[in-house]
Design an enzyme around this catalytic site. Sequence first.
Site, PDB file in Angstrom:
ATOM      1  N   GLY A   1      11.099  49.601  -2.894  1.00 46.63           N
ATOM      2  CA  GLY A   1      10.814  49.453  -1.469  1.00 46.63           C
ATOM      3  C   GLY A   1      11.528  50.541  -0.679  1.00 46.63           C
ATOM      4  N   LEU A   2      11.719  50.293   0.605  1.00 49.13           N
ATOM      5  CA  LEU A   2      12.348  51.329   1.432  1.00 49.13           C
ATOM      6  C   LEU A   2      13.701  51.740   0.877  1.00 49.13           C
ATOM      7  CD1 LEU A   2      11.544  50.268   5.083  1.00 49.13           C
ATOM      8  CD2 LEU A   2      10.649  52.206   3.805  1.00 49.13           C
TER       9      LEU A   2
ATOM     10  N   HIS B   1      11.235  33.396  10.883  1.00 43.95           N
ATOM     11  CA  HIS B   1      10.595  34.291  11.853  1.00 43.95           C
ATOM     12  C   HIS B   1       9.707  33.481  12.785  1.00 43.95           C
ATOM     13  CE1 HIS B   1       8.333  37.562  13.571  1.00 43.95           C
ATOM     14  NE2 HIS B   1       9.108  38.430  12.972  1.00 43.95           N
TER      15      HIS B   1
ATOM     16  N   GLU C   1      17.651  44.717   1.460  1.00 43.13           N
ATOM     17  CA  GLU C   1      17.708  43.265   1.661  1.00 43.13           C
ATOM     18  C   GLU C   1      18.405  42.553   0.510  1.00 43.13           C
ATOM     19  OE1 GLU C   1      13.869  41.563   2.510  1.00 43.13           O
ATOM     20  OE2 GLU C   1      14.659  39.532   2.746  1.00 43.13           O
TER      21      GLU C   1
ATOM     22  N   ARG D   1      15.270  36.037  17.195  1.00 41.42           N
ATOM     23  CA  ARG D   1      14.389  35.226  16.359  1.00 41.42           C
ATOM     24  C   ARG D   1      14.879  33.800  16.140  1.00 41.42           C
ATOM     25  NH1 ARG D   1      12.746  39.940  12.009  1.00 41.42           N
ATOM     26  NH2 ARG D   1      11.460  41.050  13.500  1.00 41.42           N
TER      27      ARG D   1
ATOM     28  N   LEU E   1      14.219  47.697   8.420  1.00 41.66           N
ATOM     29  CA  LEU E   1      13.753  49.012   7.984  1.00 41.66           C
ATOM     30  C   LEU E   1      14.887  50.016   8.140  1.00 41.66           C
ATOM     31  CD1 LEU E   1      10.167  49.099   9.536  1.00 41.66           C
ATOM     32  CD2 LEU E   1      10.957  48.106   7.411  1.00 41.66           C
TER      33      LEU E   1
ATOM     34  N   GLY F   1      15.016  51.179  -2.258  1.00 42.73           N
ATOM     35  CA  GLY F   1      14.991  51.676  -3.633  1.00 42.73           C
ATOM     36  C   GLY F   1      14.310  53.025  -3.766  1.00 42.73           C
TER      37      GLY F   1
ATOM     38  N   HIS G   1      11.348  34.054   6.314  1.00 43.63           N
ATOM     39  CA  HIS G   1      11.030  35.476   6.366  1.00 43.63           C
ATOM     40  C   HIS G   1      12.060  36.320   5.611  1.00 43.63           C
ATOM     41  CE1 HIS G   1       9.441  39.187   7.835  1.00 43.63           C
ATOM     42  NE2 HIS G   1      10.399  39.407   8.709  1.00 43.63           N
TER      43      HIS G   1
ATOM     44  N   SER H   1       3.616  40.537  14.037  1.00 41.03           N
ATOM     45  CA  SER H   1       4.788  41.285  14.481  1.00 41.03           C
ATOM     46  C   SER H   1       5.422  40.688  15.728  1.00 41.03           C
ATOM     47  CB  SER H   1       4.405  42.722  14.794  1.00 41.03           C
ATOM     48  OG  SER H   1       5.465  43.344  15.487  1.00 41.03           O
TER      49      SER H   1
END
Lengths: 250, 651
Positions: free
Chosen positions: B55-56, B279, B438, B343, B454, B58, B414, B297
């Site tokens: 993912g972002l 979320h 995460e 949230r 992110l 890794g 979430h 979103s």
Amino acid sequence: MNFTLRIWRQHDADTPGRMVTYPVEGITPDMSFLEMLDVLNEQLAAAGDEPVAFDHDCREGICGMCSLVINGIAHGPQALTTACQLYMRHFREGVIDVEPWRSESFPVLRDLIVDRSALDRIIQAGGYISAPTGAAPDAAAVLVPKEDADRAFDAATCIGCGACVAACPNGCAMLFTGAKATHLGTLPQGQPERSWRALALITQHDAEGFGGCTQIGECTAVCPVGIPLDMISRLNADVLSALRGTPGRP
Amino acid sequence: MGAVRAELFTTGEPIADTKAPTGPIQDRWDARRFALNLVSPANRRRRSVIVVGTGLAGASAAATLGEAGYRVKSFCYQDSPRRAHSIAAQGGINAAKDYRNDGDSIRRLFYDTVKGGDYRSRESNVYRLAQVSSAIIDQCVAQGVPFARDYGGLLDTRSFGGVQVSRTFYARGQTGQQLLLGAYQALERQAAAGTVRVGTRHEMLELIVIDGAARGVVVRDLVTGGLRAHLADAVVLATGGYSNVYHLSTNAMGCNASAIWRAHRKGAFFANPCFTQIHPTCIPVSGVHQSKLTLMSESLRNDGRIWVPRQAGDGRDPREIPESERDYYLERAYPSFGNLVPRDVASRAAKNQCDAGRGVGPGGRGVYLDFAEAVGRLGRAAIEERYGNLFEMYQKITDEDPYQVPMRIYPAAHYTMGGLWVDYDLESTIPGLFVVGEANFSDHGANRLGASALMQGLADGYFILPNTISGYLARNPRPEGLDETHPAAVEAVKDARRRIGSLLAIDGRRTVESFHRELGSIVWEHCGMERTALGLREAIDAIGALREEFWADAKVTGTDGELNQTLERAGRVADFFELAELMCIDALHRDESCGSHFRSESQTADGEALRDDEHFAYVAAWEFTGDGSAPVLHREPLVFQNLELTQRSYR
């Protein structure tokens, strides 16, 4: 709702496959197509039979992993929709055929799962901008006209599912490849490598055994995110200019 | 297992050293980087790193390490690294660039993030995150990530929940996709250069620890079923969060906790497992066969107004309910943030409305998110430009047109703020095992502000880990001759094989899916939006009983030596059972409310989370001590020198 599913079953890459018929009952219109397959798999598993293997992950239409040919159409009958975002309310009761992506370049691994790593190898060949980490200029230093940013975005939105290949009579992946060339080639950051990139992408595309484009348009018809056909023209134009000039990189 | 166990956990030594440098907070990252040893470019090709997950965090880590010259092996369970679940993040990524001159700064991003996390995160980590945030945007733009631009060609931004500045950079509603493609393309570039070897359709089943250090992993080839040990100088886990423990969540179907759980069982502490973010803006559940929940979103709250009918049980078409009979409850209760409260606050408020009978839609588990006013003010075209794909997605799923009828939303599980404990270098309690994104617990505290995940994933992968891991690699190279024939590696492969064998041997009657669904409903009910001591004790017993039933009666079809999705799922669900138990123990021991962790016994007079800084200003890091034996709690005190701990208020 009740359906008769005819599903492609194939144990592995080396074993011949065949269509097998399964009834499913009690399907509700709010179920997604994949949730309907989940129901079938629950039934099969409870009876001790092997569930149908199929690829899926995010189930939000964005990861590009799901890959089903439904009634002969990649991602099914609903335009601009991945199989995971297809809902049973769009079907009438009766027979539904479910098959894997069909292409020489996408060998079947099991049942409905195919190997799409050829698409990764196209990206490896040149689907990037050579930007090293650690010394990038301020993001606002290079202005990008909104039209260009939007056009690049429209191309970058390709989810790499491979439906274009599955739908093309030539088994061609030019829509995928053209989208990447357009994405990077439309931005100022992508200019220095633009010609080389186009040539590198198309060379790998051909080496993977994908067919040539004859502008039939089946690819854009099934594309779940609406990549337009002119992105292939853009790739062709870049390849031609690369062949005329110097590609810029070995 | 049915009886209440007298002792759910024991307490061990507090964590003394987090490797965070001291001194002025703005200089700490510089100081740490300077103190770390370096590996010279010529020596880097002799050092190897395994990165699990693409993912972002890794993909960016593997690409950056490869670019630096290390030999990298990368694994993911998907058929391509590009499919990692980071791709589904919609709203945006924060960065303190202050392009808008609206008062933003590194210090303000730092403050918002620590406050948003309800003062349960580390000052040093969060300040560093805010510092590197700006470089992330620069890096991604250089890679060709097509962020939204205005007509002058400059980057556009928007605001997000819990903040009062406009610092969120976005790419329509597909920011995660675009950022991930940037990282994926950087990764594939390194694959072509030969610095990174990418193993797709591979799942990590064991961590290999040799002489106290992480030196490799056992992975299963998901196509052939083959098990193999891979050794390296260091291991990085970037395997994402564990929200799928709830069964219904916003995570992709394949997201799982197995890699971090296997590492936990090998000695890595697990921090704050009960901090799971619910979320607020997901599409409500429609039926029992639902396999996942779809997030809309949070940026929708910029223009959508949230309301419920004032009258409980009002079944009218929402368009027929006049303004005077609507309750815009967030705008009413939180005038300074309105619909943009964080949230946890928005989620609980929605739950409270539904609990009071004012919920809308099937089962009364929904509230309206209404764009009528925004469409009237800005025009339909402007709304399409901002949120078009989200509206389409909503319509596909619900068969309702949100331009005409208000959306219905409800909270769903979430992001998980808990994860493996790491120090300032992102290194776990097992030397040589680093954890990023995460999968670690490090930066968000008890709650996470939107557009921060992110930021953390890319900060860890592009800028922080590549520096800190070099310090480790310089001092701790793999000993000469250490390879896959080492007894510890052989034993780890055997362990993985034994475990697969025992799953296949159960040969029971209940499907794995049905166990997962039942486990999820227990955890959602008792360790979801609201927790009580009584409910958590019940949950711990119920999970234990269900876990026993799983190992006695689960039906795992097929064999090991083939592509077997049932077997894959069974292994993951088995790990979720153990994790779920620890989540409940953690939630039970934390006798305060903070952020996403809302203990009913601890609330203010007006129903807000009541923190207890005197007793709980710490990270809870859990040590595994063996099957059936109570975990040990290690506390890491949280020290606030730059920010004053205040009661969080968004009113």
